[in-house]
Design an enzyme around this catalytic site. Structure first.
Site, PDB file in Angstrom:
ATOM      1  N   GLY A  91     -16.950 -10.721   5.997  1.00 23.47           N
ATOM      2  CA  GLY A  91     -18.378 -10.837   5.716  1.00 23.47           C
ATOM      3  C   GLY A  91     -18.786 -10.863   4.250  1.00 23.47           C
ATOM      4  O   GLY A  91     -19.945 -11.111   3.942  1.00 23.47           O
ATOM      5  N   ALA A 102       2.473   4.644  -0.362  1.00 28.53           N
ATOM      6  CA  ALA A 102       1.741   5.919  -0.262  1.00 28.53           C
ATOM      7  C   ALA A 102       2.705   7.054   0.064  1.00 28.53           C
ATOM      8  O   ALA A 102       2.657   7.629   1.143  1.00 28.53           O
ATOM      9  CB  ALA A 102       0.657   5.824   0.798  1.00 28.53           C
ATOM     10  N   LYS A 149       0.850  -1.214   0.000  1.00 25.92           N
ATOM     11  CA  LYS A 149       0.000   0.000   0.000  1.00 25.92           C
ATOM     12  C   LYS A 149       0.874   1.248   0.000  1.00 25.92           C
ATOM     13  O   LYS A 149       0.757   2.142   0.845  1.00 25.92           O
ATOM     14  CB  LYS A 149      -0.991  -0.011   1.146  1.00 25.92           C
ATOM     15  CG  LYS A 149      -1.996  -1.170   1.023  1.00 25.92           C
ATOM     16  CD  LYS A 149      -3.206  -0.977   1.904  1.00 25.92           C
ATOM     17  CE  LYS A 149      -4.177  -2.125   1.742  1.00 25.92           C
ATOM     18  NZ  LYS A 149      -3.693  -3.399   2.294  1.00 25.92           N
TER      19      LYS A 149
END
Ligand code: O7M
Length: 215
Positions: free
Chosen positions: A174, A65, A63
């Site tokens: 989920g 950045a 990630k």
């Protein structure tokens, strides 16, 4: 170039190194790539990138950045270790993403759009469409979009055309692998539902079958 056999990417966030390697060995034929992140790299050392690359293509989810120059340096070190892909944050802006695309060479670059967790709605969701468009403009190979919000995967698919969509948030968070694929994801990224299972290979096979049914 990403292989596209099962469309399952293992997120190997297991920090016990021997266990991580045995999970990778057990599922290597069920996955199109293994995504690693800071937990395993900090625990095993960066040589784990090279080690795993002998089993399957490795995507480094760092990630990234930062400013363009720092992004370039990180990307060069990552690719040199044998990574086939690298993941970058888009919110740092177009020049930072471009630096990664330029430094990646043959490796694939993926840009994070809206993140899958509840907090992903705070700051990333409102600008996700612009992040996706920027990924396209800067020559990324694909984007990351949340399986926890499949309708967002569908919206981002409409914006990015043929770019690859990799979708995390399946199982432990989920989301459903079948829903993500039906809404336009090319791959699903799954971590805990595989590496925390007592039989990771069977767990991976189950998800591969679910993806196959959804195609
Ligand atoms: O299946 P899990 O929840 O155990 O793991 C999901 C992996 O996907 C984990 O490695 C996260 O860092 C990553 N991920 C998300 O869960 N949500 C996101 O929005 C983005 C990522 C990701 O892979 O970004 C590149």
């Amino acid at each position: 170039m990403m292989r596209q056999k099962t469309r399952l990417i293992l997120a190997l966030d297991e920090t016990e190194v021997q266990k991580a390697l045995s999970v990778a060995q057990a599922v290597k034929d069920q996955v199109d790539a293994i995504k690693i992140n800071w937990p395993l790299v900090l625990s095993a050392g960066p040589s784990v990138i090279t080690q795993l690359s002998h089993l399957a293509p490795v995507i480094c989810d760092f990630k990234v950045a930062d400013i363009p120059n720092t992004n370039r340096l990180i990307t060069e070190q990552t690719v040199k270790r044998g990574a086939s892909g690298i993941i970058v944050q888009g919110f740092v802006g177009h020049d930072s993403v471009k630096a990664v695309v330029q430094a990646a060479g043959k490796a694939d670059v993926f840009v994070v759009t809206e993140m899958s967790h509840p907090g992903g709605k705070d700051f990333t969701a409102p600008v996700a469409d612009r992040l996706a468009m920027m990924a396209l403009e800067q020559g990324a190979r694909g984007v990351i979009a949340p399986a926890t919000r499949p309708e967002r995967v569908r919206a981002i698919r409409k914006l990015v055309g043929d770019l690859l969509i990799l979708s995390p948030g399946v199982g432990a968070q989920g989301g459903s692998a079948a829903d993500a694929i039906r809404h336009g994801a090319n791959y699903v990224i799954v971590g805990r539902s595989i590496y925390e299972d007592k039989d990771p290979k069977t767990a991976a096979q189950r998800i591969v079958a679910e993806i196959g049914d959804a195609l």
